[in-house]
Scaffold this motif. Structure first.
Motif, PDB file in Angstrom:
ATOM      1  N   GLN A 279       8.924   9.536 -11.688  1.00 43.39           N
ATOM      2  CA  GLN A 279       9.086  10.981 -11.663  1.00 43.39           C
ATOM      3  C   GLN A 279       9.522  11.372 -10.242  1.00 43.39           C
ATOM      4  N   ILE A 280       8.658  11.083  -9.274  1.00 42.39           N
ATOM      5  CA  ILE A 280       9.017  11.256  -7.862  1.00 42.39           C
ATOM      6  C   ILE A 280       9.968  10.140  -7.436  1.00 42.39           C
ATOM      7  N   VAL A 281       9.627   8.913  -7.797  1.00 41.31           N
ATOM      8  CA  VAL A 281      10.358   7.725  -7.345  1.00 41.31           C
ATOM      9  C   VAL A 281      10.284   6.653  -8.425  1.00 41.31           C
ATOM     10  N   THR A 282      11.340   5.887  -8.549  1.00 43.18           N
ATOM     11  CA  THR A 282      11.349   4.826  -9.556  1.00 43.18           C
ATOM     12  C   THR A 282      10.505   3.642  -9.099  1.00 43.18           C
ATOM     13  N   ASP A 283      10.045   2.865 -10.090  1.00 39.09           N
ATOM     14  CA  ASP A 283       9.291   1.645  -9.790  1.00 39.09           C
ATOM     15  C   ASP A 283      10.071   0.742  -8.842  1.00 39.09           C
ATOM     16  N   GLU A 284      11.354   0.635  -9.073  1.00 38.96           N
ATOM     17  CA  GLU A 284      12.191  -0.274  -8.292  1.00 38.96           C
ATOM     18  C   GLU A 284      12.147   0.055  -6.802  1.00 38.96           C
ATOM     19  N   VAL A 285      12.084   1.332  -6.484  1.00 36.65           N
ATOM     20  CA  VAL A 285      12.058   1.741  -5.066  1.00 36.65           C
ATOM     21  C   VAL A 285      10.670   1.576  -4.471  1.00 36.65           C
ATOM     22  N   ILE A 286       9.660   2.072  -5.162  1.00 32.67           N
ATOM     23  CA  ILE A 286       8.324   2.044  -4.564  1.00 32.67           C
ATOM     24  C   ILE A 286       7.748   0.627  -4.510  1.00 32.67           C
ATOM     25  N   ASP A 287       8.251  -0.259  -5.352  1.00 30.52           N
ATOM     26  CA  ASP A 287       7.788  -1.651  -5.334  1.00 30.52           C
ATOM     27  C   ASP A 287       8.663  -2.554  -4.462  1.00 30.52           C
ATOM     28  N   SER A 288       9.665  -1.977  -3.843  1.00 32.92           N
ATOM     29  CA  SER A 288      10.590  -2.777  -3.039  1.00 32.92           C
ATOM     30  C   SER A 288      10.003  -3.114  -1.676  1.00 32.92           C
ATOM     31  N   GLU A 289      10.644  -4.035  -0.971  1.00 35.09           N
ATOM     32  CA  GLU A 289      10.206  -4.420   0.372  1.00 35.09           C
ATOM     33  C   GLU A 289      10.349  -3.262   1.355  1.00 35.09           C
ATOM     34  N   ASN A 290      11.212  -2.311   1.043  1.00 35.35           N
ATOM     35  CA  ASN A 290      11.429  -1.176   1.947  1.00 35.35           C
ATOM     36  C   ASN A 290      10.422  -0.055   1.746  1.00 35.35           C
ATOM     37  N   SER A 291       9.561  -0.194   0.763  1.00 23.96           N
ATOM     38  CA  SER A 291       8.517   0.790   0.556  1.00 23.96           C
ATOM     39  C   SER A 291       7.367   0.520   1.524  1.00 23.96           C
ATOM     40  N   ILE A 292       6.997   1.550   2.301  1.00 23.81           N
ATOM     41  CA  ILE A 292       5.922   1.379   3.282  1.00 23.81           C
ATOM     42  C   ILE A 292       4.765   2.346   2.996  1.00 23.81           C
ATOM     43  N   VAL A 293       4.608   2.706   1.733  1.00 17.82           N
ATOM     44  CA  VAL A 293       3.564   3.677   1.380  1.00 17.82           C
ATOM     45  C   VAL A 293       2.162   3.115   1.606  1.00 17.82           C
ATOM     46  N   ILE A 294       1.986   1.795   1.435  1.00 17.63           N
ATOM     47  CA  ILE A 294       0.660   1.201   1.622  1.00 17.63           C
ATOM     48  C   ILE A 294       0.314   1.146   3.111  1.00 17.63           C
ATOM     49  N   GLN A 295       1.290   0.769   3.935  1.00 15.37           N
ATOM     50  CA  GLN A 295       1.070   0.772   5.387  1.00 15.37           C
ATOM     51  C   GLN A 295       0.818   2.188   5.896  1.00 15.37           C
ATOM     52  N   GLN A 296       1.532   3.139   5.317  1.00 16.87           N
ATOM     53  CA  GLN A 296       1.376   4.554   5.661  1.00 16.87           C
ATOM     54  C   GLN A 296      -0.045   5.013   5.338  1.00 16.87           C
ATOM     55  N   ALA A 297      -0.560   4.619   4.176  1.00 21.05           N
ATOM     56  CA  ALA A 297      -1.919   4.978   3.784  1.00 21.05           C
ATOM     57  C   ALA A 297      -2.947   4.322   4.699  1.00 21.05           C
ATOM     58  N   ASN A 298      -2.692   3.094   5.099  1.00 26.71           N
ATOM     59  CA  ASN A 298      -3.602   2.399   6.009  1.00 26.71           C
ATOM     60  C   ASN A 298      -3.727   3.135   7.334  1.00 26.71           C
ATOM     61  N   ASN A 299      -2.638   3.735   7.776  1.00 27.33           N
ATOM     62  CA  ASN A 299      -2.639   4.440   9.058  1.00 27.33           C
ATOM     63  C   ASN A 299      -3.468   5.719   9.034  1.00 27.33           C
ATOM     64  N   ARG A 300      -3.880   6.150   7.843  1.00 24.76           N
ATOM     65  CA  ARG A 300      -4.719   7.348   7.767  1.00 24.76           C
ATOM     66  C   ARG A 300      -6.032   7.151   8.529  1.00 24.76           C
ATOM     67  N   THR A 301      -6.597   5.947   8.465  1.00 25.74           N
ATOM     68  CA  THR A 301      -7.847   5.673   9.172  1.00 25.74           C
ATOM     69  C   THR A 301      -7.688   5.871  10.669  1.00 25.74           C
ATOM     70  N   PHE A 302      -6.619   5.316  11.229  1.00 27.43           N
ATOM     71  CA  PHE A 302      -6.452   5.337  12.677  1.00 27.43           C
ATOM     72  C   PHE A 302      -6.047   6.723  13.173  1.00 27.43           C
ATOM     73  N   ALA A 303      -5.339   7.463  12.329  1.00 24.77           N
ATOM     74  CA  ALA A 303      -5.022   8.852  12.658  1.00 24.77           C
ATOM     75  C   ALA A 303      -6.309   9.668  12.750  1.00 24.77           C
ATOM     76  N   ALA A 304      -7.163   9.531  11.741  1.00 30.17           N
ATOM     77  CA  ALA A 304      -8.431  10.268  11.736  1.00 30.17           C
ATOM     78  C   ALA A 304      -9.311   9.841  12.900  1.00 30.17           C
ATOM     79  N   GLN A 305      -9.318   8.540  13.187  1.00 26.81           N
ATOM     80  CA  GLN A 305     -10.176   8.045  14.262  1.00 26.81           C
ATOM     81  C   GLN A 305      -9.720   8.578  15.618  1.00 26.81           C
ATOM     82  N   ALA A 306      -8.425   8.717  15.801  1.00 31.56           N
ATOM     83  CA  ALA A 306      -7.907   9.260  17.060  1.00 31.56           C
ATOM     84  C   ALA A 306      -8.325  10.717  17.229  1.00 31.56           C
ATOM     85  N   ILE A 307      -8.224  11.495  16.155  1.00 29.43           N
ATOM     86  CA  ILE A 307      -8.614  12.912  16.235  1.00 29.43           C
ATOM     87  C   ILE A 307     -10.114  13.036  16.484  1.00 29.43           C
ATOM     88  N   LEU A 308     -10.907  12.241  15.787  1.00 30.54           N
ATOM     89  CA  LEU A 308     -12.354  12.266  16.014  1.00 30.54           C
ATOM     90  C   LEU A 308     -12.686  11.871  17.448  1.00 30.54           C
TER      91      LEU A 308
END
Length: 317
Positions: A279-308
Motif C-alpha cells: 500500500q505504502i511500499v511494495t514487498d520488493e522494495v521494503i525487503d530489498s538490501e536498500n531498505s534501512i527501515v530496521i536500522q532506522q528503528a534501531n536508532n530510536r533507542t539512541f535518539a531517545a537516550q541522547a535526549i534523556l
C-alpha cells in the motif's frame, strides 16, 4: 535542554548528532546518570517502537520506568480551563500533572491529534498542558503535530548511510486506508531543514502540509521527477491538511515500487513503521538490501537516550 517536544528544541544539531553517535558506540558508558531517577511514560495512544526504545534508553541510563496507558489505566482527564466537570472527565490535568511530577523526574507523553479540530491539534493541548502544570521536564513521544524523537533517529540514519556530503532526500506521500496525522512528516521536514541535504517533498495536489512547517522546502506533485537521482526515499502517508483530517486521495499510483526506485541514485528506502505493505511500499522494495527501515528503528533507542542524557545533565546542573 529543559523539555523536548519539538525539533525546534534542538539548539545545535551537529552537537546532538555527535552525542547520539557516541551513545550508540557505547550505550552503557553513562549508566549511572539516571540513577535514582524515574521517567513516567504516559500513553494516550498505541505504541511499539516509541515505547520500547524509550524504555530501553532510560534503562541504559540507570533510570526507573513507569509506564501507564492513560485511556485504560487512569481517570479520563479534562484539559479545558474553567470546565464544569459533570461529564465523564474525572480529573483535571492541573492536578494530574502536578501529582505525576512528584512521582517522576521526567514525564514523556504520547497523544495523537483529533484530526477534526485543527486549531486544538495545533495548540498541542495535551503535551502543552503537561508542560504548563508539571514541575519536571516533558518529552513528546509523538504529539498532534510533531514526532521529534523519530526525526532524531531519521537524521542519524541518513548520516550513517549517506555516501555524499549533501545527499538528496525525498519525502514522498503514499496511499493509506486510514486518515493519518502530520506529526512524522512535519518533524522530518523540520529536521531536513536543519540538516545539510537537498530536500524535496512530493505529494498529490491538495496534500500540502502546513506551509509554516514546509517553509521554503522544494515541493513537487510529480513523484517520478522527485525520485530522480535521490539518495534517500522516505515514504509516509498523511491526511489532508487543508480539508483537515480527510482522505481526499487513495491514489495507488503513489505506492513506492521497484520501478520508481530505479529512477533514484540507488536510494535507501526509509519509513518510520508500522508500514502497510503493498500500500505504502511494495514487498520488493521494503525487503530489498536498500531498505534501512530496521536500522532506522534501531536508532530510536539512541535518539531517545541522547535526549534523556541532555535533559538529565541539564536537570543536575
Amino acid at each position: 535542554m529543559k523539555h523536548f517536544t519539538s525539533v525546534n528544541d534542538i539548539q545545535d544539531l551537529d552537537e546532538l548528532l555527535l552525542l547520539v553517535k557516541q551513545i550508540k558506540s557505547a550505550p552503557y558508558n553513562n549508566k549511572t546518570l539516571g540513577e535514582n531517577k524515574t521517567i513516567g511514560l504516559l500513553f494516550f495512544n498505541p505504541s511499539l517502537r516509541t515505547r520500547l526504545s524509550t524504555q530501553k534508553a532510560a534503562t541504559n541510563l540507570g533510570m526507573n520506568t513507569i509506564v501507564m496507558n492513560l485511556n485504560t489505566d487512569g481517570w479520563n482527564l479534562e484539559f479545558e480551563d474553567g470546565a464544569i466537570m459533570n461529564g465523564n472527565k474525572a480529573e483535571h490535568v492541573k492536578e494530574a500533572a502536578q501529582v505525576i511530577s512528584q512521582y517522576c523526574d521526567i514525564i514523556a507523553i504520547r497523544s495523537f491529534p483529533t484530526l477534526t479540530d485543527k486549531e486544538k491539534d495545533e495548540e498541542e493541548q495535551v503535551i502543552n498542558s503537561f508542560k504548563k502544570y508539571a514541575s519536571v521536564p516533558v518529552i513528546s513521544l509523538e504529539g498532534a503535530t510533531e514526532h521529534p524523537l523519530q526525526a532524531v533517529a531519521d537524521i542519524l540514519t541518513i548520516t550513517e548511510f549517506k555516501t555524499k556530503k549533501k545527499p538528496k532526500v525525498v519525502l514522498t506521500w503514499a496511499p493509506h486506508p486510514k486518515a493519518l496525522p502530520h506529526a512524522v512528516p512535519n518533524s522530518f521536514a523540520k529536521m531536513m531543514q536543519l540538516a545539510d541535504v537537498d530536500f524535496v517533498i512530493t505529494h498529490p495536489e491538495g496534500y500540502e502540509l502546513n506551509p509554516k512547517v514546509t517553509g521554503n522546502s522544494k515541493i513537487t506533485h510529480n513523484q517520478h521527477e522527485a525520485f530522480k537521482d535521490a539518495d534517500f526515499i522516505y515514504a509516509k502517508n498523511w491526511s489532508n491538511y487543508n480539508d483537515y483530517g480527510q482522505i481526499t486521495s487513495q491514489d495507488t499510483s503513489w505506492t513506492v515500487t521497484s520501478e520508481k526506485m530505479k529512477l533514484t541514485n540507488n536510494a535507501k528506502f526509509m519509513h518510520c513503521l508500522p508500514v502497510r505493505r503493498n500500500q505504502i511500499v511494495t514487498d520488493e522494495v521494503i525487503d530489498s538490501e536498500n531498505s534501512i527501515v530496521i536500522q532506522q528503528a534501531n536508532n530510536r533507542t539512541f535518539a531517545a537516550q541522547a535526549i534523556l542524557t541532555k535533559i538529565l545533565e541539564n536537570h543536575d546542573s
